[in-house]
Design a protein around this motif. Structure first.
Motif, PDB file in Angstrom:
ATOM      1  N   GLY A  11       0.786  -1.223   0.000  1.00 12.53           N
ATOM      2  CA  GLY A  11       0.000   0.000   0.000  1.00 12.53           C
ATOM      3  C   GLY A  11       0.821   1.278   0.000  1.00 12.53           C
ATOM      4  N   ILE A  12       2.122   1.157   0.024  1.00 16.13           N
ATOM      5  CA  ILE A  12       3.013   2.321   0.023  1.00 16.13           C
ATOM      6  C   ILE A  12       3.557   2.492  -1.392  1.00 16.13           C
ATOM      7  CG2 ILE A  12       5.165   3.266   0.948  1.00 16.13           C
ATOM      8  CD1 ILE A  12       2.947   3.146   3.030  1.00 16.13           C
ATOM      9  N   THR A  13       3.565   3.745  -1.876  1.00 13.65           N
ATOM     10  CA  THR A  13       4.009   3.996  -3.249  1.00 13.65           C
ATOM     11  C   THR A  13       5.321   4.769  -3.343  1.00 13.65           C
ATOM     12  OG1 THR A  13       2.674   6.012  -3.373  1.00 13.65           O
ATOM     13  CG2 THR A  13       1.648   3.953  -4.137  1.00 13.65           C
ATOM     14  N   SER A  14       5.843   5.248  -2.202  1.00 16.32           N
ATOM     15  CA  SER A  14       7.110   5.980  -2.225  1.00 16.32           C
ATOM     16  C   SER A  14       7.763   5.939  -0.848  1.00 16.32           C
ATOM     17  CB  SER A  14       6.891   7.439  -2.642  1.00 16.32           C
ATOM     18  OG  SER A  14       6.208   8.135  -1.615  1.00 16.32           O
ATOM     19  N   GLN A  17       6.143   8.471   1.422  1.00 14.70           N
ATOM     20  CA  GLN A  17       4.886   8.019   2.012  1.00 14.70           C
ATOM     21  C   GLN A  17       5.158   7.089   3.191  1.00 14.70           C
ATOM     22  OE1 GLN A  17       2.296   5.754  -0.558  1.00 14.70           O
ATOM     23  NE2 GLN A  17       0.569   5.896   0.859  1.00 14.70           N
ATOM     24  N   ILE A  55       9.315  -1.296  -2.356  1.00 11.06           N
ATOM     25  CA  ILE A  55       8.254  -0.360  -2.695  1.00 11.06           C
ATOM     26  C   ILE A  55       8.124  -0.322  -4.212  1.00 11.06           C
ATOM     27  CG2 ILE A  55       7.496   2.047  -2.576  1.00 11.06           C
ATOM     28  CD1 ILE A  55       9.196   2.287   0.006  1.00 11.06           C
ATOM     29  N   LYS A  56       6.947  -0.631  -4.694  1.00 11.95           N
ATOM     30  CA  LYS A  56       6.666  -0.636  -6.140  1.00 11.95           C
ATOM     31  C   LYS A  56       7.702  -1.442  -6.927  1.00 11.95           C
ATOM     32  CE  LYS A  56       4.551   2.560  -8.159  1.00 11.95           C
ATOM     33  NZ  LYS A  56       4.183   3.753  -8.888  1.00 11.95           N
ATOM     34  N   GLU A 133      16.161   6.157 -10.642  1.00 14.21           N
ATOM     35  CA  GLU A 133      15.257   5.413 -11.529  1.00 14.21           C
ATOM     36  C   GLU A 133      16.003   4.891 -12.755  1.00 14.21           C
ATOM     37  OE1 GLU A 133      14.574   8.483 -10.312  1.00 14.21           O
ATOM     38  OE2 GLU A 133      13.047   7.911  -8.850  1.00 14.21           O
TER      39      GLU A 133
END
Length: 144
Positions: A11-14, A17, A55-56, A133
């Motif tokens: 549920g965490i995107t960064s 967050q 995360i992601k 990235e």
């Protein structure tokens, strides 16, 4: 030698967050991440180990494990991973999702971003820096 745990941050995107979420939890007391099972490699984990947060689809941050607590609820015994409040960003490293947690050997752990920044400051021949990235994408392609 220490060992680390890999945990998917559901549920965490960064990282920001996750940091904000944890700062709200710190008001109530120390950070505790609850798991169903106690790590079998407890001594190695407590010898400088960390939780590496996925995360992601990428390992993105870590926190030192300060201790393990026995917790109980209606389902029985659980394990509380007591975590340092400092959330340290790491180089992004692709990692497939999984349930629960997995062990990560110290030699396979991604480097802390602050260490990479220090290295790049001391490297006078550097012509430019990759974004995290871009570096993660190049790693996933096997180019770095």
């Amino acid at each position: 030698m220490s060992v680390h745990l890999l945990i998917v941050s559901v549920g965490i995107t960064s990282v920001d967050q996750l940091r904000a979420n944890q700062s709200r939890r710190l008001i109530a007391g120390p950070l505790c991440h609850v798991t169903k099972q106690r790590p079998t490699r407890e001594d190695e984990l407590l010898d400088g180990g960390s939780v590496y947060w996925i995360i992601k689809g990428h390992i993105a941050a870590r926190q030192r494990v300060l201790g393990l607590e026995r917790l109980y609820d209606t389902e029985g015994e659980k394990c509380g991973l007591m975590l340092d409040s400092e959330l340290i960003e790491t180089e992004l490293f692709p990692r497939a999702p999984h349930q629960g947690w997995r062990y990560l050997e110290a030699d396979d752990a991604p480097r802390d971003l602050r260490d990479i920044v220090e290295e790049s400051k001391s490297d006078d021949d550097s012509e430019g820096e990759l974004s995290e990235e871009m570096a993660a994408e190049l790693r996933s392609l096997g180019l770095i």
